[in-house]
Design an enzyme around this catalytic site. Structure first.
Site, PDB file in Angstrom:
ATOM      1  N   PRO A  16     -27.125  11.278  31.472  1.00 19.60           N
ATOM      2  CA  PRO A  16     -25.892  11.702  32.029  1.00 19.60           C
ATOM      3  C   PRO A  16     -25.337  12.451  31.117  1.00 19.60           C
ATOM      4  O   PRO A  16     -25.707  13.068  29.991  1.00 19.60           O
ATOM      5  CB  PRO A  16     -25.146  10.487  32.197  1.00 19.60           C
ATOM      6  CG  PRO A  16     -25.742   9.656  31.282  1.00 19.60           C
ATOM      7  CD  PRO A  16     -27.035   9.983  30.710  1.00 19.60           C
TER       8      PRO A  16
ATOM      9  N   SER B 191     -25.439   7.186  37.359  1.00 18.55           N
ATOM     10  CA  SER B 191     -24.446   6.649  38.347  1.00 18.55           C
ATOM     11  C   SER B 191     -25.235   5.289  39.168  1.00 18.55           C
ATOM     12  O   SER B 191     -26.675   5.697  39.034  1.00 18.55           O
ATOM     13  CB  SER B 191     -23.624   7.384  39.193  1.00 18.55           C
ATOM     14  OG  SER B 191     -24.867   8.059  39.832  1.00 18.55           O
TER      15      SER B 191
ATOM     16  N   GLU C 215     -29.561   2.041  33.459  1.00 20.93           N
ATOM     17  CA  GLU C 215     -28.402   1.823  32.834  1.00 20.93           C
ATOM     18  C   GLU C 215     -27.346   2.658  33.505  1.00 20.93           C
ATOM     19  O   GLU C 215     -27.125   3.711  33.543  1.00 20.93           O
ATOM     20  CB  GLU C 215     -28.290   2.161  31.200  1.00 20.93           C
ATOM     21  CG  GLU C 215     -29.305   1.515  30.358  1.00 20.93           C
ATOM     22  CD  GLU C 215     -28.929   0.307  29.951  1.00 20.93           C
ATOM     23  OE1 GLU C 215     -27.792  -0.088  29.971  1.00 20.93           O
ATOM     24  OE2 GLU C 215     -29.927  -0.549  29.737  1.00 20.93           O
TER      25      GLU C 215
ATOM     26  N   CYS D 248     -19.446   4.518  29.991  1.00 19.52           N
ATOM     27  CA  CYS D 248     -19.725   3.561  31.035  1.00 19.52           C
ATOM     28  C   CYS D 248     -18.973   2.318  30.790  1.00 19.52           C
ATOM     29  O   CYS D 248     -18.673   1.744  31.679  1.00 19.52           O
ATOM     30  CB  CYS D 248     -21.323   3.451  30.908  1.00 19.52           C
ATOM     31  SG  CYS D 248     -21.899   2.856  29.226  1.00 19.52           S
TER      32      CYS D 248
HETATM   33  P1  NAD Z   1     -25.482  10.827  37.780  1.00 14.35           P
HETATM   34  O1  NAD Z   1     -26.216   9.626  38.350  1.00 14.35           O
HETATM   35  O2  NAD Z   1     -25.023  11.894  38.866  1.00 14.35           O
HETATM   36  O3  NAD Z   1     -26.575  11.670  36.962  1.00 14.35           O
HETATM   37  C1  NAD Z   1     -27.603  11.196  35.907  1.00 14.35           C
HETATM   38  C2  NAD Z   1     -28.672  11.949  35.780  1.00 14.35           C
HETATM   39  O4  NAD Z   1     -29.476  11.759  36.854  1.00 14.35           O
HETATM   40  C3  NAD Z   1     -28.621  13.426  35.681  1.00 14.35           C
HETATM   41  O5  NAD Z   1     -29.624  14.026  34.664  1.00 14.35           O
HETATM   42  C4  NAD Z   1     -28.835  14.043  36.901  1.00 14.35           C
HETATM   43  O6  NAD Z   1     -29.484  15.221  37.051  1.00 14.35           O
HETATM   44  C5  NAD Z   1     -30.217  13.036  37.413  1.00 14.35           C
HETATM   45  N1  NAD Z   1     -30.675  12.799  38.818  1.00 14.35           N
HETATM   46  C6  NAD Z   1     -29.861  13.133  39.968  1.00 14.35           C
HETATM   47  N2  NAD Z   1     -30.167  12.984  40.993  1.00 14.35           N
HETATM   48  C7  NAD Z   1     -31.318  12.325  40.510  1.00 14.35           C
HETATM   49  C8  NAD Z   1     -32.514  11.751  41.328  1.00 14.35           C
HETATM   50  N3  NAD Z   1     -32.527  11.806  42.570  1.00 14.35           N
HETATM   51  N4  NAD Z   1     -33.451  11.166  40.592  1.00 14.35           N
HETATM   52  C9  NAD Z   1     -33.733  11.088  39.302  1.00 14.35           C
HETATM   53  N5  NAD Z   1     -32.570  11.835  38.339  1.00 14.35           N
HETATM   54  C10 NAD Z   1     -31.542  12.407  39.179  1.00 14.35           C
HETATM   55  O7  NAD Z   1     -24.691  10.308  36.565  1.00 14.35           O
HETATM   56  P2  NAD Z   1     -23.276  11.165  35.737  1.00 14.35           P
HETATM   57  O8  NAD Z   1     -22.502  11.696  36.654  1.00 14.35           O
HETATM   58  O9  NAD Z   1     -24.306  12.392  34.919  1.00 14.35           O
HETATM   59  O10 NAD Z   1     -23.269  10.024  34.773  1.00 14.35           O
HETATM   60  C11 NAD Z   1     -21.934   9.609  34.895  1.00 14.35           C
HETATM   61  C12 NAD Z   1     -22.352   7.951  35.450  1.00 14.35           C
HETATM   62  O11 NAD Z   1     -23.198   7.540  34.335  1.00 14.35           O
HETATM   63  C13 NAD Z   1     -21.373   7.032  35.183  1.00 14.35           C
HETATM   64  O12 NAD Z   1     -21.486   5.945  36.402  1.00 14.35           O
HETATM   65  C14 NAD Z   1     -21.454   6.017  34.101  1.00 14.35           C
HETATM   66  O13 NAD Z   1     -20.874   4.988  34.050  1.00 14.35           O
HETATM   67  C15 NAD Z   1     -22.802   6.209  33.955  1.00 14.35           C
HETATM   68  N6  NAD Z   1     -23.540   5.707  32.739  1.00 14.35           N
HETATM   69  C16 NAD Z   1     -24.238   4.542  32.508  1.00 14.35           C
HETATM   70  C17 NAD Z   1     -24.296   4.300  30.979  1.00 14.35           C
HETATM   71  C18 NAD Z   1     -24.874   2.840  30.739  1.00 14.35           C
HETATM   72  O14 NAD Z   1     -25.377   2.675  29.445  1.00 14.35           O
HETATM   73  N7  NAD Z   1     -24.974   1.780  31.542  1.00 14.35           N
HETATM   74  C19 NAD Z   1     -23.969   5.085  29.851  1.00 14.35           C
HETATM   75  C20 NAD Z   1     -23.296   6.302  30.344  1.00 14.35           C
HETATM   76  C21 NAD Z   1     -23.175   6.591  31.590  1.00 14.35           C
END
Ligand code: NAD
Length: 465
Positions: free
Chosen positions: A140, A217, A238, A272
């Site tokens: 992310p 997410s 995660e 997160c």
């Molecule tokens: P996101 O889910 O929009 O994107 C994350 C990644 O997935 C990006 O690289 C995106 O390009 C890619 N992606 C998008 N569609 C996809 C698909 N269909 N298949 C595979 N990959 C795809 O999340 P974001 O907005 O970048 O990040 C924010 C979220 O991440 C928040 O919900 C946050 O809580 C979470 N987060 C969790 C942790 C943890 O360790 N639990 C850590 C950091 C962030």
């Protein structure tokens, strides 16, 4: 333009896309758009490199140490890009890059010993750990370097090879790493590709990918799990959190306010495991709200490249719109603004915001805000507040604030979360696993649990008599 790393070669994409500086809201660079043939080359390169990479853990240790050194040596340039594309203050960007280098060094010393389960006249049974093959690492935009390097180092030391894809909002610092570590690893062992979605979906659907290590997410995590199903690919997810922080009546508001503030607002709330719902005993709620509002107003928000900035902007326009929308919704439903409550009028910067007098069913309480906003709720009964804290689909972090450590330890076990802190929030230990319950994730990273998650087990069972 920075280049991708595919099968040991730095290369341009088949096109490019704009990267926005969230402090200005304007594009400042282009990043390569990975085409379908290039994705194929990256995955095949990783698959070919796997055969020799898995053989020798000492060679892997040396390569990882060299990678860590190169990242450290180039940390200023990587951090400058990180601040420009992510928004966080330069000092924090530098800490993230240096921390990532330490993570790689830590992983380089990981042990994957065989385990003897039985050694008798009848049988010799041992357990060995084997890599999966090609791992897709998807990250992310909130901690692009820390999260990417944690995934890469863990997968690589276990003998896997990797195709890494950062978020299209923050591709540049990861591409800079591709450039600086190119010589440290054999060709194909680590491939770094960038592009707008659906590149992530194409990567996870590819049959040569054997494991997906995803951070992002909940919604995307569920799509990743669905994409993994036809091939029964393994995955670590995660995902998002909506951490409750519960303040007991014996806590001293003046003493704890600063730690709670930073537990909620570090990285402008884009963590997160940030504290995202604060439940305060009614007897001290007004005092703690006042302390937090004072801090919210005094901590400088702005361009991460400017001296004195302690918190940067929200990372991107959709997230800015989402945070603004959640605050507007709360205010419309009767929430009181104790601090902030509006944009700063500079890029995607948003004022540190404290809201009170909300109902539990307000969207900002139920959903993950992932921005610089903290809703404060009050309670009088401890059993009731534990139930309220547990009443979401999330279960990532959580915290309890009190002078009574014995009571805190007992209450901690009643919270549905992967981690519960006492008198702190956000503290990660390299000795402990990290992961979520419920919708917050599947699998663990960190410590020996992270390395174990990068391997599969094989039992060797020899009949002796
Ligand atoms: P996101 O889910 O929009 O994107 C994350 C990644 O997935 C990006 O690289 C995106 O390009 C890619 N992606 C998008 N569609 C996809 C698909 N269909 N298949 C595979 N990959 C795809 O999340 P974001 O907005 O970048 O990040 C924010 C979220 O991440 C928040 O919900 C946050 O809580 C979470 N987060 C969790 C942790 C943890 O360790 N639990 C850590 C950091 C962030």
């Amino acid at each position: 333009m920075l280049k991708m790393l595919i099968n040991g070669q730095l290369c341009d994409g088949e096109g490019s896309f704009a990267v926005i500086n969230p402090a200005t809201g304007k594009g400042f660079a282009e990043a390569p758009e990975c085409g379908p043939a290039q994705l194929e080359q990256a995955i095949e390169g990783a698959n070919n490199a796997f055969t020799s990479w898995r053989q020798d853990i000492d060679a892997r240790r040396n390569a990882l140490k060299s990678m860590a050194e190169k990242i450290q040596a180039n940390s200023d340039e990587i951090a400058a890009l990180l601040t420009q594309e992510q928004g966080k203050p330069l000092k924090n960007a530098k800490q993230e890059v240096m921390g990532a280098s330490l993570q790689i060094q830590f992983a380089a010393s990981a042990q994957l010993p065989d385990e003897v389960l039985q050694d008798t006249d009848q049988a010799f049974i041992k357990l060995i750990r084997k890599p999966y093959g090609v791992v897709a690492a998807i990250t992310p935009w909130n901690f692009p370097i820390a999260i990417a390097m944690g995934k890469v180092a863990t997968a690589l030391i276990a003998g896997n090879t990797v195709v890494l894809k950062p978020s299209p909002f923050t591709p540049l610092s990861t591409l800079k790493i591709a450039q600086v570590i190119q010589e440290a690893l054999p060709p194909g062992v680590l491939n770094i590709i960038t592009g707008s979605d659906p590149l992530g979906a194409s990567l996870t659907a590819h049959p040569l990918i054997r494991k997906i290590d995803f951070t992002g997410s909940v919604g995307t995590g569920k799509r990743v799990a669905a994409a993994a199903a036809p091939d029964l690919k393994r995955y670590t997810l995660e995902l998002g959190g909506n951490d409750p922080a519960i303040v007991l009546p014996d806590a001293n508001p003046a003493k704890i306010a600063k730690a709670i503030f930073w537990g909620a607002f570090a990285n402008s709330g884009q963590v997160c495991i940030a504290a995202k719902r604060l439940y305060v005993h009614a007897s001290i709620k007004d005092q703690l709200t006042a302390e937090l509002a004072t801090l919210a107003e005094s901590v400088k928000v702005g361009n991460g490249l400017e001296d004195g900035t302690l918190l940067g902007p929200i990372n991107n326009q959709p997230q800015f719109d989402r945070v603004s929308g959640l605050v507007e919704d709360a205010i419309k439903s009767g929430a009181r603004v104790a601090a902030g409550g509006e944009a700063l009028g500079q890029g995607f910067c948003y004022k540190n915001t404290i809201l009170t007098d909300l109902d539990d069913d307000a969207r900002i309480v139920q959903e993950e805000q992932f921005g610089p906003v903290l809703p404060i709720l009050s309670y009088t009964d401890i059993d009731d507040v534990i139930e309220r804290a547990n009443s979401t689909h999330f279960g990532l972090g959580s915290s309890i604030w009190t002078e009574d450590l014995q009571q805190a330890e007992t209450l901690a076990g009643r919270i549905e979360a992967g981690t519960t802190w006492v008198n702190q929030h956000l503290a990660l230990s390299p000795l402990a696993p990290f992961g979520g319950t419920k919708w917050s994730g599947i699998g663990y990273i960190g410590g020996k649990w992270g390395v174990e998650g990068a391997t599969q087990l094989q039992v060797i069972n020899i009949k002796r008599a």
